[in-house]
Design a protein around this motif. Structure first.
Motif, short mmCIF file in Angstrom:
data_model
loop_
_atom_site.label_atom_id
_atom_site.label_comp_id
_atom_site.label_asym_id
_atom_site.label_seq_id
_atom_site.Cartn_x
_atom_site.Cartn_y
_atom_site.Cartn_z
N ALA A 8 0.41 10.91 -24.34
CA ALA A 8 0.99 9.68 -24.88
C ALA A 8 2.50 9.82 -25.05
O ALA A 8 3.26 8.89 -24.76
N ALA A 9 2.95 10.98 -25.50
CA ALA A 9 4.39 11.20 -25.69
C ALA A 9 5.11 11.18 -24.34
O ALA A 9 6.22 10.62 -24.23
N GLY A 10 4.50 11.76 -23.32
CA GLY A 10 5.12 11.77 -21.99
C GLY A 10 5.24 10.37 -21.41
O GLY A 10 6.27 10.01 -20.82
N ILE A 11 4.20 9.57 -21.56
CA ILE A 11 4.23 8.20 -21.05
C ILE A 11 5.26 7.37 -21.83
O ILE A 11 6.01 6.58 -21.24
N ARG A 12 5.33 7.56 -23.15
CA ARG A 12 6.32 6.83 -23.93
C ARG A 12 7.73 7.13 -23.45
O ARG A 12 8.57 6.24 -23.32
N ASP A 13 7.98 8.40 -23.16
CA ASP A 13 9.32 8.78 -22.68
C ASP A 13 9.57 8.22 -21.28
O ASP A 13 10.69 7.78 -20.97
N LEU A 14 8.55 8.23 -20.44
CA LEU A 14 8.71 7.70 -19.09
C LEU A 14 8.99 6.20 -19.14
O LEU A 14 9.79 5.68 -18.35
N GLU A 15 8.37 5.50 -20.06
CA GLU A 15 8.59 4.06 -20.19
C GLU A 15 10.02 3.72 -20.60
O GLU A 15 10.48 2.60 -20.36
N LYS A 16 10.73 4.67 -21.18
CA LYS A 16 12.13 4.42 -21.55
C LYS A 16 12.99 4.16 -20.32
O LYS A 16 14.03 3.50 -20.41
N ALA A 17 12.56 4.67 -19.16
CA ALA A 17 13.29 4.42 -17.92
C ALA A 17 13.22 2.96 -17.51
O ALA A 17 14.04 2.49 -16.71
N ALA A 18 12.24 2.23 -18.06
CA ALA A 18 12.08 0.81 -17.75
C ALA A 18 12.64 -0.09 -18.84
O ALA A 18 12.49 -1.32 -18.77
N GLU A 19 13.29 0.50 -19.82
CA GLU A 19 13.88 -0.27 -20.90
C GLU A 19 15.39 -0.43 -20.69
O GLU A 19 15.97 0.18 -19.78
N SER A 20 16.02 -1.22 -21.51
CA SER A 20 17.46 -1.41 -21.42
C SER A 20 18.17 -0.06 -21.55
O SER A 20 17.88 0.73 -22.45
N GLY A 21 19.06 0.23 -20.60
CA GLY A 21 19.75 1.51 -20.58
C GLY A 21 19.06 2.58 -19.78
O GLY A 21 19.62 3.66 -19.54
N GLY A 22 17.83 2.30 -19.33
CA GLY A 22 17.10 3.26 -18.52
C GLY A 22 17.30 3.03 -17.04
O GLY A 22 17.66 1.93 -16.61
N THR A 23 17.09 4.06 -16.24
CA THR A 23 17.17 3.94 -14.78
C THR A 23 16.05 4.76 -14.16
O THR A 23 15.55 5.73 -14.76
#
Length: 266
Positions: free
Chosen positions: A239-254
């Motif tokens: 769950a922690a890994g997926i949460r961090d990966l999802e940050k790439a799809a948020e504002s400021g992520g690439t």
């Protein structure tokens, strides 16, 4: 030639394949079209997500689509029926197809070789079905080409689970980087390969949604249960890994990923 499809045959996987095909249609199919009347073999059509692209971009072709999964073929037939196109469908193994030698003008494979225990043998067998001067087009990904911001060891760990599980199942999720030598070693001539890169950030919302979220993260999520059952990650670590990966799809992520496309001739 049985294959363990690591992502599973689920409604979620069908949606992911559809989202992927629609989002990446121009990137992956750009430059690929076949003249009307050409006899084309789609080897490994899956649920028909790429079949739709073939029949709409190359109208008038005589398309034969094959898959080892009867369930996937049923999905493909229903999907393509909505386009009004006519396709000849076959349930079968790529190593034992019921077609005569030199009976196709072109062969097309997309996201198939990565799941096969011996892609070289499959390419050799398929070459026999091509007419002299015929072409083969192959598209594959390379999961180690994925990099993203913000960086995260937890996110990278869940991606590595996918890579390792696919290898354990007899596949190779890094196969894109070796398409050129694979086709050359299988006896094809004039082999050319090139990268097809996806880059997504908040200025490209269709790619953030269609690729980062609905294609790549969904693909990683598809192996969650396998990874946890194998002891690769705990539920909390996953769950922690997926949460961090999802940050790439948020504002400021690439997010960045590279597919590879190769064409060879007989």
């Amino acid at each position: 030639m049985g294959t363990d499809y690591v992502h599973g045959y689920t409604p979620a996987e069908t949606r992911r394949l559809t989202d992927q095909a629609q989002t990446l249609a121009d990137l992956l199919h750009g430059g690929t079209s076949y003249p009307a009347g050409s006899r084309v073999l789609e080897a490994g059509c899956g649920v028909g997500a790429q079949t739709v692209q073939l029949v709409t971009r190359s109208r008038g072709i005589d398309l034969v689509s094959v898959d080892i999964s009867e369930e996937s073929l049923a999905e493909a037939k229903a999907r393509v029926a909505a386009t009004g196109a006519q396709v000849e469908w076959h349930h079968g193994d790529l190593l034992d197809l019921p077609f005569a030698d030199a009976s196709f003008d072109h062969v097309f494979l997309c996201f198939v070789l990565e799941h096969l225990p011996n892609p070289h043998d499959a390419l050799v067998r398929l070459r026999r079905h091509l007419k002299p001067g015929g072409t083969i087009t192959v598209i594959e990904g390379d999961h180690e080409s994925a990099f993203f911001h913000p960086r995260s060891t937890a996110a990278q760990a869940v991606i590595d689970c996918l890579i390792d599980l696919q290898a354990e199942a007899g596949g190779d999720s890094l196969i894109g980087r070796r398409l050129q030598p694979l086709l050359k070693d299988a006896g094809y001539d004039d082999v050319r390969a090139w990268p097809c890169t996806v880059y997504a950030d908040e200025t490209l919302p269709h790619l953030v949604d269609g690729f980062t979220r609905k294609t790549f993260i969904a693909m990683v999520e598809s192996v969650r249960d396998r990874a946890i059952a194998a002891g690769m990650r705990t539920p909390a670590e996953w769950a922690a890994g997926i949460r961090d990966l999802e940050k790439a799809a948020e504002s400021g992520g690439t997010f960045h990923y590279t597919f590879f496309k190769a064409v060879g001739r007989t």
